[in-house]
Write an enzyme that holds these catalytic residues in place. Structure first.
Site, PDB file in Angstrom:
ATOM      1  N   LYS A  70       0.920  -1.209  -0.051  1.00 18.10           N
ATOM      2  CA  LYS A  70      -0.118   0.048   0.043  1.00 18.10           C
ATOM      3  C   LYS A  70       0.980   1.288   0.078  1.00 18.10           C
ATOM      4  O   LYS A  70       1.736   1.624   0.783  1.00 18.10           O
ATOM      5  CB  LYS A  70      -0.772  -0.016   1.271  1.00 18.10           C
ATOM      6  CG  LYS A  70      -1.673   1.157   1.177  1.00 18.10           C
ATOM      7  CD  LYS A  70      -2.990   1.195   2.358  1.00 18.10           C
ATOM      8  CE  LYS A  70      -3.300   2.452   2.513  1.00 18.10           C
ATOM      9  NZ  LYS A  70      -4.722   2.386   3.419  1.00 18.10           N
ATOM     10  N   ARG A 129     -10.772   9.885   1.826  1.00 18.35           N
ATOM     11  CA  ARG A 129     -10.497  10.769   3.222  1.00 18.35           C
ATOM     12  C   ARG A 129     -11.444  11.874   3.296  1.00 18.35           C
ATOM     13  O   ARG A 129     -12.067  12.276   4.650  1.00 18.35           O
ATOM     14  CB  ARG A 129      -9.118  11.412   3.276  1.00 18.35           C
ATOM     15  CG  ARG A 129      -7.753  10.258   3.293  1.00 18.35           C
ATOM     16  CD  ARG A 129      -6.598  10.860   3.262  1.00 18.35           C
ATOM     17  NE  ARG A 129      -5.555   9.830   3.252  1.00 18.35           N
ATOM     18  CZ  ARG A 129      -4.334   9.773   3.126  1.00 18.35           C
ATOM     19  NH1 ARG A 129      -3.882  11.015   2.779  1.00 18.35           N
ATOM     20  NH2 ARG A 129      -3.528   8.678   2.909  1.00 18.35           N
ATOM     21  N   LYS A 151       1.381  10.005   5.617  1.00 19.49           N
ATOM     22  CA  LYS A 151       1.607   8.480   6.065  1.00 19.49           C
ATOM     23  C   LYS A 151       2.946   8.145   5.473  1.00 19.49           C
ATOM     24  O   LYS A 151       2.939   6.802   5.598  1.00 19.49           O
ATOM     25  CB  LYS A 151       0.566   8.110   5.510  1.00 19.49           C
ATOM     26  CG  LYS A 151      -0.787   8.691   6.243  1.00 19.49           C
ATOM     27  CD  LYS A 151      -2.182   7.764   5.955  1.00 19.49           C
ATOM     28  CE  LYS A 151      -3.514   8.230   6.747  1.00 19.49           C
ATOM     29  NZ  LYS A 151      -4.802   7.372   6.493  1.00 19.49           N
ATOM     30  N   GLU A 172       7.169  -7.087   1.323  1.00 17.52           N
ATOM     31  CA  GLU A 172       5.974  -6.855   1.923  1.00 17.52           C
ATOM     32  C   GLU A 172       4.949  -7.728   1.569  1.00 17.52           C
ATOM     33  O   GLU A 172       4.401  -8.594   2.893  1.00 17.52           O
ATOM     34  CB  GLU A 172       5.360  -5.477   1.890  1.00 17.52           C
ATOM     35  CG  GLU A 172       5.937  -4.280   2.400  1.00 17.52           C
ATOM     36  CD  GLU A 172       5.751  -4.045   3.834  1.00 17.52           C
ATOM     37  OE1 GLU A 172       5.232  -4.952   4.643  1.00 17.52           O
ATOM     38  OE2 GLU A 172       6.240  -3.084   4.587  1.00 17.52           O
ATOM     39  N   LYS A 192      -2.254  -1.516  -3.730  1.00 16.51           N
ATOM     40  CA  LYS A 192      -2.996  -0.298  -3.609  1.00 16.51           C
ATOM     41  C   LYS A 192      -2.207   1.013  -4.006  1.00 16.51           C
ATOM     42  O   LYS A 192      -1.167   0.937  -3.207  1.00 16.51           O
ATOM     43  CB  LYS A 192      -3.837  -0.415  -2.748  1.00 16.51           C
ATOM     44  CG  LYS A 192      -4.560   0.981  -2.115  1.00 16.51           C
ATOM     45  CD  LYS A 192      -5.308   0.704  -0.880  1.00 16.51           C
ATOM     46  CE  LYS A 192      -6.040   1.812  -0.582  1.00 16.51           C
ATOM     47  NZ  LYS A 192      -6.378   1.756   0.795  1.00 16.51           N
ATOM     48  N   SER A 208     -10.519   5.629  -4.680  1.00 18.91           N
ATOM     49  CA  SER A 208     -11.332   6.444  -4.622  1.00 18.91           C
ATOM     50  C   SER A 208     -10.852   7.523  -5.786  1.00 18.91           C
ATOM     51  O   SER A 208     -11.623   8.155  -6.659  1.00 18.91           O
ATOM     52  CB  SER A 208     -11.483   7.403  -3.378  1.00 18.91           C
ATOM     53  OG  SER A 208     -10.298   7.676  -2.952  1.00 18.91           O
ATOM     54  N   TYR A 212     -14.933   0.990  -6.922  1.00 15.13           N
ATOM     55  CA  TYR A 212     -16.335   1.485  -6.722  1.00 15.13           C
ATOM     56  C   TYR A 212     -17.209   1.458  -7.908  1.00 15.13           C
ATOM     57  O   TYR A 212     -18.299   1.878  -7.852  1.00 15.13           O
ATOM     58  CB  TYR A 212     -16.070   2.876  -6.222  1.00 15.13           C
ATOM     59  CG  TYR A 212     -15.237   3.222  -5.099  1.00 15.13           C
ATOM     60  CD1 TYR A 212     -15.718   3.072  -3.739  1.00 15.13           C
ATOM     61  CD2 TYR A 212     -13.811   3.428  -5.377  1.00 15.13           C
ATOM     62  CE1 TYR A 212     -15.024   3.314  -2.679  1.00 15.13           C
ATOM     63  CE2 TYR A 212     -12.871   3.434  -4.302  1.00 15.13           C
ATOM     64  CZ  TYR A 212     -13.506   3.595  -2.696  1.00 15.13           C
ATOM     65  OH  TYR A 212     -12.636   3.526  -1.588  1.00 15.13           O
TER      66      TYR A 212
HETATM   67  C1  PBG Z   1      -7.492   3.623   5.684  1.00 15.42           C
HETATM   68  C2  PBG Z   1      -7.723   3.492   4.440  1.00 15.42           C
HETATM   69  C3  PBG Z   1      -7.624   4.180   3.384  1.00 15.42           C
HETATM   70  C4  PBG Z   1      -8.115   3.825   2.246  1.00 15.42           C
HETATM   71  C5  PBG Z   1      -8.528   2.602   2.557  1.00 15.42           C
HETATM   72  N1  PBG Z   1      -8.386   1.979   3.865  1.00 15.42           N
HETATM   73  C6  PBG Z   1      -7.108   5.669   3.328  1.00 15.42           C
HETATM   74  C7  PBG Z   1      -5.659   5.834   3.638  1.00 15.42           C
HETATM   75  O1  PBG Z   1      -4.790   5.142   3.711  1.00 15.42           O
HETATM   76  O2  PBG Z   1      -5.507   7.127   3.999  1.00 15.42           O
HETATM   77  C8  PBG Z   1      -8.236   4.258   0.781  1.00 15.42           C
HETATM   78  C9  PBG Z   1      -9.290   3.928  -0.204  1.00 15.42           C
HETATM   79  C10 PBG Z   1      -9.475   4.569  -1.128  1.00 15.42           C
HETATM   80  O3  PBG Z   1      -8.966   5.752  -1.458  1.00 15.42           O
HETATM   81  O4  PBG Z   1     -10.265   4.235  -2.310  1.00 15.42           O
HETATM   82  N2  PBG Z   1      -6.103   3.177   6.297  1.00 15.42           N
END
Ligand code: PBG
Length: 327
Positions: free
Chosen positions: A196, A206, A218, A234, A249, A275, A314
């Site tokens: 990720k 968010r 992050k 990982e 992701k 998203s 989505y």
């Molecule tokens: C939470 C999480 C996030 C997403 C999935 N789980 C946001 C982040 O890590 O800041 C993002 C999913 C998306 O953007 O569709 N840890």
């Protein structure tokens, strides 16, 4: 020309092209993310995700029935938490009566076959908007893993099929596996967000959950977009620690990582079309700059081609509707 090889012969008609297609998108492979909020009868469109809604639990349950009726088999739950319930300890995340726990129970009761997955990370519950516990401006790994483990067990007690840790702390898959097993939940699986990346494409998510980090970013836990071998590392660690599924992701900007993880992985691999990817297609389509349906289909197909066994997207219901001829 005197050609023996004419690859175009196989492209002459739609039927022929279908016959030789190497990959296909299937509803059965979709994971549909759902955003749940408190209240009754509430459905709120997410401004940066046109056509996508946050729903109260009653309407979420109705929506899950619609998904099932369209051949979708899996949902991934996220909850929006009241600011008053957020702290730096993940207290609300462990609440047996919390929205997530109630959502799992209600969905499994209404649609027992639906594969229910839950996001396991602290950001929606964190007063700092971070995925872990914060001490002196740092996101501390091991204390966070303890809370995530309790969170996963609490979801298991509510009846979840798989937990999906999305936090990127070290060692969390192994700790969650041990915690689930000790609590007697040997059948509850783990979909690990293994590779990720620290990505700008989570922006609309968010917004939806009001979970943007309050300070910093992050990048001390999510991965550097410059790295691919680290993603393989990982994924290998997560599989060794007991992950049943691994995920890469975001999706489209990381197809190379997806492909490499698939080649190296002994468990099924998921891609997450996040998203911001959804938002870009929607926004360009709204301007008339790309065809929305074609962009959806082409992007979904690209995940299959790169090696995804499962696709979190989505667009799941839109695709299913199109396939059932009721767009
Ligand atoms: C939470 C999480 C996030 C997403 C999935 N789980 C946001 C982040 O890590 O800041 C993002 C999913 C998306 O953007 O569709 N840890």
């Amino acid at each position: 020309m005197n050609l023996t090889q004419r690859p175009r012969r196989l492209r002459r008609s739609g039927f022929l092209r279908d016959l030789v297609a190497e990959h296909a998108v299937r509803c059965e492979d979709f994971i549909t993310p759902l955003f749940v909020l408190e209240g009754q009868g509430v459905a709120r469109e997410i401004p940066s995700m046109p056509g996508y809604f946050k729903r109260s639990l009653d309407l979420t349950v109705e929506h899950v029935k619609v998904l099932r009726d369209h051949g979708l088999k899996c949902v991934l739950l996220f909850v929006q938490v009241d600011d008053a319930l957020k702290d730096n300890a993940g207290t609300e995340a462990l609440n047996a009566e919390g929205l997530m726990q109630r959502a799992v129970q209600a969905i499994k009761r209404a649609v027992p076959d639906m594969v229910v997955m839950t996001d396991v990370a602290l950001d929606p519950f964190s007063s700092f908007g971070h995925d872990g516990i914060v001490e002196e401006g740092q996101i501390v790994n091991d204390t966070t893993v303890e809370v995530l483990t309790k969170m996963a067990v609490s979801h298991a007690q509510a009846g979840v099929d798989m937990v999906a840790p999305s936090d990127m702390m070290d060692g969390r898959v192994g700790a969650i596996r041990a915690g689930l097993d000790q609590a007697g939940h040997t059948d509850v699986g783990i979909l690990s967000y293994s590779a990720k990346y620290a990505s700008c494409f989570y922006g609309p998510f968010r917004d939806a959950l009001d979970s943007a980090p309050g300070f910093g970013d992050k990048r001390t836990y999510q991965m550097d977009p410059a790295n691919v071998r680290e993603g393989l590392r990982e994924a290998a660690l997560d599989i060794a620690e007991g992950a049943d599924l691994v995920m890469v992701k975001p999706g489209l900007p990381y197809l190379d990582v997806l492909h490499r993880v698939k080649q190296a992985s002994s468990v099924p691999v998921a891609a997450y079309q996040v998203s911001g990817e959804y938002a870009m297609i929607k926004a360009a389509a709204a301007q008339g700059w790309v065809d929305e349906e074609a962009a959806m289909l082409e992007s979904l197909l690209s995940f299959k081609r790169a090696g995804a066994d499962l696709v979190a997207t989505y667009f799941g219901l839109d695709f299913a509707r199109l396939q059932h001829g009721q767009a």
